[in-house]
Structures are given as structure tokens and as C-alpha cells.
Design a protein around this motif. Sequence first.
Motif, PDB file in Angstrom:
ATOM      1  N   ARG A  36       0.855  -1.183   0.000  1.00  0.00           N
ATOM      2  CA  ARG A  36       0.000   0.000   0.000  1.00  0.00           C
ATOM      3  C   ARG A  36       0.892   1.233   0.000  1.00  0.00           C
ATOM      4  N   THR A  38       1.745   4.940   0.526  1.00  0.00           N
ATOM      5  CA  THR A  38       1.215   6.007   1.363  1.00  0.00           C
ATOM      6  C   THR A  38       1.976   7.290   1.080  1.00  0.00           C
ATOM      7  N   LEU A 109     -13.169   6.656  -1.235  1.00  0.00           N
ATOM      8  CA  LEU A 109     -12.408   5.413  -1.118  1.00  0.00           C
ATOM      9  C   LEU A 109     -11.624   5.363   0.190  1.00  0.00           C
ATOM     10  N   VAL A 110     -10.965   6.462   0.543  1.00  0.00           N
ATOM     11  CA  VAL A 110     -10.163   6.491   1.778  1.00  0.00           C
ATOM     12  C   VAL A 110     -11.066   6.399   3.004  1.00  0.00           C
ATOM     13  N   SER A 112     -13.939   4.945   3.102  1.00  0.00           N
ATOM     14  CA  SER A 112     -14.422   3.571   3.135  1.00  0.00           C
ATOM     15  C   SER A 112     -13.373   2.637   3.743  1.00  0.00           C
ATOM     16  N   ASP A 113     -12.110   2.893   3.441  1.00  0.00           N
ATOM     17  CA  ASP A 113     -11.032   2.087   4.012  1.00  0.00           C
ATOM     18  C   ASP A 113     -10.981   2.261   5.530  1.00  0.00           C
ATOM     19  N   ARG A 116     -13.828   0.340   7.042  1.00  0.00           N
ATOM     20  CA  ARG A 116     -13.559  -1.099   7.031  1.00  0.00           C
ATOM     21  C   ARG A 116     -12.639  -1.494   8.182  1.00  0.00           C
ATOM     22  N   VAL A 117     -11.580  -0.711   8.390  1.00  0.00           N
ATOM     23  CA  VAL A 117     -10.628  -1.028   9.452  1.00  0.00           C
ATOM     24  C   VAL A 117     -11.285  -0.879  10.821  1.00  0.00           C
ATOM     25  N   SER A 133     -18.262   8.204   3.441  1.00  0.00           N
ATOM     26  CA  SER A 133     -17.826   7.634   2.166  1.00  0.00           C
ATOM     27  C   SER A 133     -18.959   7.654   1.142  1.00  0.00           C
ATOM     28  N   ARG A 235      -5.673   8.124   9.086  1.00  0.00           N
ATOM     29  CA  ARG A 235      -5.314   6.747   8.720  1.00  0.00           C
ATOM     30  C   ARG A 235      -3.934   6.406   9.256  1.00  0.00           C
TER      31      ARG A 235
END
Length: 256
Positions: A36, A38, A109-110, A112-113, A116-117, A133, A235
Amino acid sequence: MQPRSTVRVHPQPGVELLPTRGRRVVVGMRGNPILRITVPSRLLRRWLLGLALLAVLASAVAVTLETLTHPDDGIIHRATQFAGFWLDVNNERNLPAWYSTVLLAVVALVASDVARVERSFRLSPWWSWAFLSATFLYLSLDELIQMHEGSSIVSALLLPLVIVFALATAPLLWKLPRRIAYQVAAAGVIFVGGSAGMEFIGQLPAGSNQVLVHLEEAAEMIGVAIILAAIAQYREVLDERLLARSPAGDIRLLPG
């Protein structure tokens, strides 16, 4: 001899985080590394704000030159028309519109990530990130196909929608680190002020229309740039929190 980096394995089965400079390697349950890429949040914020200001400045110059030229100028006028079409922030399906569409989709997208985490590790409020998101995904689609153009329903529901969005994201702001929460709140105020606030300003003289349009687009781009950089910064914080929660013994070295 290959350099090695410290890896901390999270208690969640099959999740490993390998912190390196400018990248992270997440090792899945079968041991397959997922790279990934960054970008430091400060650098990201600087670049996005620079691109927003550059896009608005280029649009202002292109529109001004197109206005100053005359059809009798021939190729010069056609060149300014070409530049105006592709650079004017008030046009559809051109470079600024596509840039805004992609940028809004990246925010979705970010976010949503992050949702998810946070859901995977039973952190809260993951659903607030999911709502954020979904909101930016809608804004991206709206920017792409202009769903709100000429819609009186959207204009009538604008204030209630802003209130619902504020209530849904309030838990998110409450849980965020104060510095990041202030950035997200400021980005929201700037974005709403650009996309909605200008709609309530009284009719201005015709000569002021382009100034108003460019102020509106600049506010929207700057707001999105700030919130994307703020989410990216969170993040980073989230990764550090997950690493800190890992047992001290679950550390091993892998090639970096």
C-alpha cells in the motif's frame, strides 16, 4: 545484506503491518504481502491545495483571455476558446470537472477504508465513516453527470441534507483527535460555503458572475483537499494505534 524492518503482528488473525518509508506492507492470512503506497499527509495537503489554486488561477486566466479576444482575431480567439473550454471551472466534462470527480471519489475510497478497518477491529463510529464515504461517492457521481443541475428538489432539500450530514458525522468528529477534527470541521464549512452558501447570495451584477463562480469552485476544491489530507492523517494515526495494541512479543523482522 538486505536491510530489515520491524514488523508488529496484530492480534487479529492474518494481519501484519510493515512500516517503511512511504509505504506499508500488509501481509494477509496466507502470507501474501499487499503493498500500500502512502503519502505523508502534510505533503498531500500541500500538493492538493497547490493544485486547487493552480486550477482556479488557470481558469481565471483562460476565461479572461477568451473575454478580451474577438472573433476577428482568428487563430488567437480560437486558441483562447479552446483553453477556456478545457480550463474553465464552470464548464462540464473538462479538466477541472474530471479532477474534482476523481478527488471526491478518492475521499470516498479512503473514508471507506477507514470504515472497514474500524469495523474489523470493533472501533467506533465506523458507520459514520461509511456514511461519509457514501456522501462523497454521491458527490463524485454528481460532479460527473451533474445530477443536481436544474433540480429544484435538491435546492429545496439542501439545508435539511446539510443538517442530516452534520448529525451523522458528529460522532466521527467527537472521536477524532482534536487537531484532525478541527481540520475536518473547517473543510466542511469551506466546502458547504462554496457549494451551498453562494446559492443564497443575492443577485450580483453580471460582471461579478465569474468572480462568484471562481470563489465557489476554489472553496469546494480547497475543502475537499483539506478533508482528504485530514482523513489520510487519521489513517496514519489509526495504523499507529493498531500497532501499539499488538503484543510486545509478536514482533519479528522481515526484509524491508
